[in-house]
Design an enzyme around this catalytic site. Sequence first.
Site, PDB file in Angstrom:
ATOM      1  N   GLU A   1     -26.326  16.079   8.930  1.00  0.00           N
ATOM      2  CA  GLU A   1     -26.004  14.814   9.663  1.00  0.00           C
ATOM      3  C   GLU A   1     -27.043  14.231  10.044  1.00  0.00           C
ATOM      4  O   GLU A   1     -26.830  12.800  10.179  1.00  0.00           O
ATOM      5  CB  GLU A   1     -25.188  15.415  10.631  1.00  0.00           C
ATOM      6  CG  GLU A   1     -24.276  14.670  11.563  1.00  0.00           C
ATOM      7  CD  GLU A   1     -23.511  15.360  12.580  1.00  0.00           C
ATOM      8  OE1 GLU A   1     -23.796  16.541  12.758  1.00  0.00           O
ATOM      9  OE2 GLU A   1     -22.920  14.528  13.369  1.00  0.00           O
TER      10      GLU A   1
ATOM     11  N   ARG B   1     -29.552  33.831   7.117  1.00  0.00           N
ATOM     12  CA  ARG B   1     -28.373  34.738   7.168  1.00  0.00           C
ATOM     13  C   ARG B   1     -27.698  35.298   5.938  1.00  0.00           C
ATOM     14  O   ARG B   1     -27.195  36.337   5.877  1.00  0.00           O
ATOM     15  CB  ARG B   1     -27.270  34.254   8.310  1.00  0.00           C
ATOM     16  CG  ARG B   1     -27.814  34.214   9.685  1.00  0.00           C
ATOM     17  CD  ARG B   1     -26.603  33.555  10.597  1.00  0.00           C
ATOM     18  NE  ARG B   1     -27.179  32.022  10.860  1.00  0.00           N
ATOM     19  CZ  ARG B   1     -26.367  31.197  11.135  1.00  0.00           C
ATOM     20  NH1 ARG B   1     -24.991  31.467  11.320  1.00  0.00           N
ATOM     21  NH2 ARG B   1     -26.791  29.985  11.551  1.00  0.00           N
TER      22      ARG B   1
HETATM   23  C1  PRP Z   1     -26.098  28.030   8.895  1.00  0.00           C
HETATM   24  C2  PRP Z   1     -25.493  29.255   7.895  1.00  0.00           C
HETATM   25  C3  PRP Z   1     -25.196  28.369   6.452  1.00  0.00           C
HETATM   26  C4  PRP Z   1     -25.467  27.129   6.876  1.00  0.00           C
HETATM   27  C5  PRP Z   1     -24.004  26.373   6.602  1.00  0.00           C
HETATM   28  O1  PRP Z   1     -27.614  28.204   8.224  1.00  0.00           O
HETATM   29  O2  PRP Z   1     -26.397  30.462   7.819  1.00  0.00           O
HETATM   30  O3  PRP Z   1     -26.417  28.810   5.691  1.00  0.00           O
HETATM   31  O4  PRP Z   1     -25.709  26.825   8.259  1.00  0.00           O
HETATM   32  O5  PRP Z   1     -24.067  25.118   6.736  1.00  0.00           O
HETATM   33  P1  PRP Z   1     -23.609  23.819   5.452  1.00  0.00           P
HETATM   34  O6  PRP Z   1     -22.384  24.541   4.961  1.00  0.00           O
HETATM   35  O7  PRP Z   1     -23.119  23.034   6.606  1.00  0.00           O
HETATM   36  O8  PRP Z   1     -24.804  23.734   4.893  1.00  0.00           O
HETATM   37  P2  PRP Z   1     -28.789  27.792   8.962  1.00  0.00           P
HETATM   38  O9  PRP Z   1     -29.215  26.473   8.472  1.00  0.00           O
HETATM   39  O10 PRP Z   1     -28.204  27.570  10.487  1.00  0.00           O
HETATM   40  O11 PRP Z   1     -29.930  28.951   9.463  1.00  0.00           O
HETATM   41  P3  PRP Z   1     -30.132  30.252   9.294  1.00  0.00           P
HETATM   42  O12 PRP Z   1     -29.117  30.828   8.309  1.00  0.00           O
HETATM   43  O13 PRP Z   1     -31.522  30.522   8.989  1.00  0.00           O
HETATM   44  O14 PRP Z   1     -29.531  30.960  10.810  1.00  0.00           O
HETATM   45 MG    MG Z   2     -27.946  30.035   6.943  1.00  0.00          MG
END
Ligand code: PRP
Ligand code: MG
Length: 170
Positions: free
Chosen positions: A95, A58
């Site tokens: 976690e 993202r």
């Molecule tokens: C989500 C979001 C951030 C991260 C934040 O990504 O886009 O990158 O989690 O979480 P944190 O601050 O607890 O580390 P995700 O790993 O879900 O993957 P994506 O961006 O590919 O959807």
């Molecule tokens: Mg992410």
Amino acid sequence: MDLKNLIREIPNFPKSGILFRDITTLLSDPESLHYTIDILAEKCLEFQPNYIVGIESRGFIFGVPLAYKLNVGFVPVRKPGKLPAAVYSVTYDLEYGQDTLEMHQDAMAAGSRVLVIDDLLATGGTAAATAQLIEKASCNLVGFGFVIELKDLGGRQKLPEVPIVSLIEY
Ligand code: PRP
Ligand code: MG
């Protein structure tokens, strides 16, 4: 413009008890998308980055248009096994379990000024691991930019002492 109104809230996703902040409703609205990138650019211009580092996946959505707007390069930080050339790699704790992020070793010259962009600052694990990748590359981390920050999770406290921009706070 109140961007909060454009973030859809989905209860119990991806698991029970979690209220998911869904950016797809913001992205599909042309005015909001424009405004989000413009305001990020306005707030991040003063960091004078040479590169935007965006975090898969993202972070790519906001990082590339911001790099285009600031007229700087874009460097992807990717999930493991996706980048073809030699990489720096950082593994960090979740976690439950662990995750790894990678960045090309030759993506940026040592000393480059780097701004990290992601959609969301939650626990801060992802952004902190990215800061470590930038340190391994001997680059100069000048700031972080997020569209959303979940304050209660204390992600900020995990990050190095550089300016942090977030557009929407919960
Ligand atoms: C989500 C979001 C951030 C991260 C934040 O990504 O886009 O990158 O989690 O979480 P944190 O601050 O607890 O580390 P995700 O790993 O879900 O993957 P994506 O961006 O590919 O959807
Ligand atoms: Mg992410």
